[in-house]
Design an enzyme around this catalytic site. Structure first.
Site, PDB file in Angstrom:
ATOM      1  CG  ASP A 419      26.205  19.082 -26.315  1.00 15.40           C
ATOM      2  OD1 ASP A 419      26.833  19.858 -26.932  1.00 15.40           O
ATOM      3  OD2 ASP A 419      25.013  18.837 -26.572  1.00 15.40           O
ATOM      4  NE  ARG A 423      22.015  15.997 -30.385  1.00 14.09           N
ATOM      5  CZ  ARG A 423      22.436  15.197 -29.696  1.00 14.09           C
ATOM      6  NH1 ARG A 423      22.490  13.847 -30.088  1.00 14.09           N
ATOM      7  NH2 ARG A 423      22.833  15.245 -28.400  1.00 14.09           N
ATOM      8  CD  GLU A 424      22.410  19.176 -27.996  1.00 12.16           C
ATOM      9  OE1 GLU A 424      21.963  20.120 -27.211  1.00 12.16           O
ATOM     10  OE2 GLU A 424      22.224  18.014 -27.515  1.00 12.16           O
ATOM     11  CG  ASP A 431      27.349  17.940 -20.807  1.00 18.30           C
ATOM     12  OD1 ASP A 431      26.035  18.474 -20.883  1.00 18.30           O
ATOM     13  OD2 ASP A 431      27.442  17.082 -21.690  1.00 18.30           O
ATOM     14  CD1 TRP A 493      22.433  20.994 -17.811  1.00 20.03           C
ATOM     15  CD2 TRP A 493      21.767  19.918 -16.031  1.00 20.03           C
ATOM     16  NE1 TRP A 493      22.279  19.797 -18.383  1.00 20.03           N
ATOM     17  CE2 TRP A 493      22.031  18.968 -17.419  1.00 20.03           C
ATOM     18  CE3 TRP A 493      21.324  19.101 -14.890  1.00 20.03           C
ATOM     19  CZ2 TRP A 493      21.833  17.513 -17.465  1.00 20.03           C
ATOM     20  CZ3 TRP A 493      21.101  17.812 -15.191  1.00 20.03           C
ATOM     21  CH2 TRP A 493      21.389  16.977 -16.389  1.00 20.03           C
ATOM     22  CD  GLU A 718      23.527  12.534 -26.148  1.00 20.04           C
ATOM     23  OE1 GLU A 718      22.535  13.337 -25.633  1.00 20.04           O
ATOM     24  OE2 GLU A 718      23.546  12.232 -27.391  1.00 20.04           O
ATOM     25  CG  HIS A 735      27.338  13.620 -25.281  1.00 19.03           C
ATOM     26  ND1 HIS A 735      27.106  13.923 -26.575  1.00 19.03           N
ATOM     27  CD2 HIS A 735      26.756  14.473 -24.552  1.00 19.03           C
ATOM     28  CE1 HIS A 735      26.055  14.762 -26.572  1.00 19.03           C
ATOM     29  NE2 HIS A 735      25.823  15.142 -25.347  1.00 19.03           N
TER      30      HIS A 735
END
Length: 840
Positions: A419, A423-424, A431, A493, A718, A735
């Site tokens: 993503d 951060r992640e 995605d 998802w 994002e 993103h």
């Protein structure tokens, strides 16, 4: 024309063979294995052809060709059953942050070596060295997988590194994805608490004999000069640290899955960027590389011995102070202190070494250093994907938009589709479900996607749910986690397990990816169907205590992320309970329909019996009963209804007009979020509203794509308002999902798209949409059948369209007035009187 571009999917016992056809319906295959010719075989396919001879074995040298093509060659990898090396581990009990360890052995060589091949893998991230020379150019090996089930190895030719006399083999091993920080909350030890490596060096001598150097007893481990290494947080190297004493390794102290070989290209350093400016600021130095990307910094100027250099990485500068800011990437939970985002490397100089931190990776445009450095380079690092498409047009803004969206995907293709690179860094299924049609136009992502899909299958829960992201560091399939479990199983998802393989099949003709994922697809869909039957949203319970007949197909009673981050919607950060309880049945039912309809098509391709076609129609009828009259209140609802073919054909015009009215009421701004933005412009254009599509595409005020450009974006944000008018950033600035808009530039602005029902580009359409704001366009696509080229422009009062059609394909040129010109292989130019561009 001679067949060309001969390729295999992986160096395994039965590789899949593909080539560009060059014409003809039958192809003769020839092969030589270790110099011995195999009997020729005639086949009627040219994509993903199963190896037609007996299975290959480890280390065999293979040459093969099609017809009179040049011979292609590969060497079979060391297959799992033939590995004899032990797993070796450093005996560390070090608390976090942990160092990287050097695992080492020596061996004697007194004969001429004609071939040396190093096979290696690790639970952690590793580099391999023979006599101090780094093996290969792959980075972050062995890559990110669901380590409980899948582990890949690498093979490196190292003949030139072996010498007569005493030789050394060394593995530099750190935590990596396996044991280091993962995800927003920096979870550690996700896959295990002890790192390990497995190594075999195979030597072939001039006299034909062989020997193998294996990891096992006799190897030693010691802390390296990398005194701390974390893939997310950063790497610290002390080139003058006192060497720790070497100690014996632990042997077979871990449990690891079988060794396998990845179908994906490796991660490499694919580019190097020099600084565009450096700013001195209160004792620190801000270096701007001009581009947000994934990778690290190489420092060739470390100063005198003992000099410490500290590097902080980020993607934004504070609009007031001009200093690096990371606060927009901090993460927090209600009632808890936020987790501060940090990406920091440190190095202590020995006066001569170069610093390149290969045991971490960062997402950044800017670097803040505590001292000036002259020799500094951004190393851009991601999967070495083969580019397949080129686009350019007569509108500089759209060319720049294409560029930043491309960069955004590249920054999120570090071994898995993530993503964000900050951060992640998680392989969110939603995605990639959104972006994969765009990815498949820009690059050859078949192997990259197949590798990731294996992790999605590895992580699938016992009840059939698909994890939110894969590899799933929570290991929800095996370990209880109430919070993660509660938000797993969302429409849009989990549907990636159906949609991604189908896109790969349509684009590349890869039937194998459908077969590999069939069981996982059906388990996911059957779970969703069961929840549609048994769980109801409270609003429907309030409407009727007993479920109405059609509600057995309305998927509304379980968790859905929903449209996610529509303009002005802060999601759970705004009003968590209201957001969580919101009825998202329209989203769930729409995706259930698309996945079931796609499963019916896949069953047909795989020649499997199924009742999914009839079931899809019942879901479609239920969707129409529940949502057609009263449920299409947003742009996203309308886009999904049209893109998924949920509305009756007689009412498509009405729903398209409703969508246009919603856009007009929003001041000609888009109002879509995560799931439907990619389909917004194609839906508008395909329903006769190309003028509105262009108006939205070229909108400059927020929310818009060009608004990102005007505020300095070099990757896709994002949030639509990722950097506000004051210059303050919110959320991730890299993103890629909203960057899926650039597929519209290929399919509608350029006009090149695969014909409906076509597979692997056997048929395509060239149907550009000229406008005064885009007076010309040109581009190409390296399809599975060969290179397609398209260009159009206004010339001498005519619209001129040119296209090159490869062998084995047919095309149709469609002019704006609807006139059509079928074409076959070759170069074609067609024109139509055209005095001026339509005013959109």
């Amino acid at each position: 024309m001679t067949p060309y571009d001969l390729r295999i999917d992986a160096p395994v016992a039965r590789p899949l063979l593909s080539w560009k056809p060059g014409g003809g319906a039958l192809w003769q295959l020839e092969a030589r294995v270790d110099g011995v010719a195999l009997p020729p075989v005639t086949v009627g396919e040219h994509l993903f052809v199963a190896w037609p001879w007996p299975a290959l074995t480890s280390g065999q040298s293979v040459e093969w060709r099609v017809g009179d093509a040049d011979w292609a060659a590969f060497e079979v990898a060391l297959l799992d059953e033939d590995w004899t090396a032990a797993w070796i581990s450093p005996p560390d009990t070090t608390d976090f942050p942990r160092p990287a360890y050097a695992l080492r052995t020596e061996f004697e060589c007194h004969r001429e070596v004609v071939q040396a091949r190093l096979y290696s893998s690790a639970l952690g991230v590793y580099e391999a060295f023979v006599n101090g020379v780094r093996a290969g150019d792959q980075e972050l090996t062995p890559g990110s997988t669901s380590y409980a089930a899948t582990l890949y190895a690498q093979a490196f030719p190292v003949t030139s590194s072996v010498r007569r006399g005493t030789n050394s083999v060394e593995i530099l091993l750190s935590d990596g994805w396996y044991r280091g920080s993962n995800g927003t909350w920096r979870v550690r030890d996700a896959w295990g608490t002890r790192t390990a490596a497995r190594v075999e060096l195979h030597l072939t001598y001039a006299d034909g004999t062989t020997s193998v150097i294996r990891s096992g007893p006799g190897w030693a481990a010691q802390v390296s000069t990398i005194v701390a290494a974390d893939l997310m947080n950063g790497q610290s190297t002390d080139f003058i640290s006192s060497a720790a004493a070497a100690v014996p390794v632990l042997v077979d102290a871990v449990t690891a899955p079988a060794i396998d070989w990845s179908p994906a290209p490796p991660v490499r350093c694919v580019d190097a960027l020099a600084p565009v400016r450096t700013t001195h600021l209160d004792g620190s130095f801000i270096v701007d590389f001009g581009q947000n990307a994934a990778g690290w910094i190489r420092l060739g100027d470390l100063g005198p011995a003992g000099t410490r250099t500290v590097i902080d990485y980020g993607e934004h500068l504070d609009p007031v102070t001009g200093d690096l800011t990371l606060s927009h990437l901090d993460s927090g939970k209600p009632g808890q202190e936020p987790t501060s985002f940090v990406q920091r490397d440190e190095v202590v100089s020995d006066g001569s070494s170069v610093f390149e931190p290969r045991h971490t990776v960062h997402g950044f445009r800017y670097a803040r250093l505590n001292r000036p450095v002259e020799d500094i380079t951004m190393r851009v690092v991601h999967t070495d994907l083969r580019r397949t498409a080129v686009f350019t047009c007569g509108n500089d803004d759209l060319n720049r938009l294409h560029e930043i969206a491309d960069w955004s995907f590249r920054g999120n293709a570090v071994d898995v589709p993530t993503d964000c690179p900050t951060r992640e860094r998680l392989g969110w299924t939603g995605d990639y479900q959104v972006f994969v049609p765009t990815a498949a136009r820009l690059y050859d992502v078949d192997g990259f996607s197949r590798k990731w899909l294996r992790s999605v299958r590895d992580d699938q829960l016992g009840d059939g749910r698909i994890a939110n992201y894969s590899p799933d560091y929570h290991r929800l399939r095996e370990l209880p986690n109430m919070e993660a479990d509660h938000i797993t199983g969302s429409a849009g998802w989990g549907d990636a397990i159906v949609h991604v393989p189908w896109v790969l099949y349509e684009t590349y003709g890869d039937r194998q990816v459908l077969a590999e994922n069939w069981e996982a697809m059906t388990r996911w869909v059957e779970w969703a169907l069961s929840k549609a039957r048994t769980a109801r949203h409270p609003s429907r319970v309030e409407r009727s205590a007993e479920a109405l007949p059609h509600e057995q197909f309305i998927w509304d009673g379980t968790f859905h992320w929903g449209e996610w981050l529509e303009p002005g919607d802060r999601g759970p950060a705004g009003n968590p309970m209201a957001w969580f309880m919101k009825d998202k049945g329209e989203v769930g039912t729409a995706y259930l329909y698309r996945s079931v309809r796609t499963l019916a098509a896949i069953a047909y391709v795989l020649e499997r019996e199924s009742g999914y076609a009839e079931l899809a129609e019942r879901i479609r009828d239920a969707w129409q009963t529940e949502f057609l009259e009263t449920g299409l209140r947003t742009q996203a609802n309308c886009v999904r209804a049209l893109a998924f073919d949920l509305v009756p054909s007689s009412r498509r015009g009405e729903i398209a007009d409703r969508l246009v009215a919603l856009i007009r009421d929003a001041g000609w701004h888009l109002g879509t979020g995560f799931l439907s933005t990619a389909d917004l412009l194609p839906v508008l254009a395909d329903t006769g509203h190309a003028d509105v599509a262009y108006r939205v595409l070229l909108q400059r005020t927020t929310p818009s794509w060009l608004g990102m450009l005007d505020r300095g974006a070099t990757t896709i944000w994002e949030d639509w308002d990722g950097v506000d008018e004051a210059g303050t950033a919110t959320a991730s600035l890299n993103h890629y999902s909203k960057g899926a808009v650039i597929r519209f530039l290929h399919t509608h602005v350029l006009g090149l798209r695969q014909a409906p029902g076509s597979v692997a580009w056997e048929k395509f359409v060239v149907a550009p949409l000229p406008t005064a704001e885009v007076p010309w366009a040109s581009g190409s696509f390296d399809s599975p059948r060969g290179r397609i080229e398209v260009a159009w422009r206004q010339e001498d009062g005519k619209l001129l369209i040119e296209t090159s059609v490869p062998e084995g394909a047919t095309a149709e040129i469609v002019f704006p007035d609807g006139s059509r010109l079928p074409t076959g292989p070759g170069h074609h130019a067609a024109h139509l009187p055209f005095s001026e561009y339509p005013t959109f």
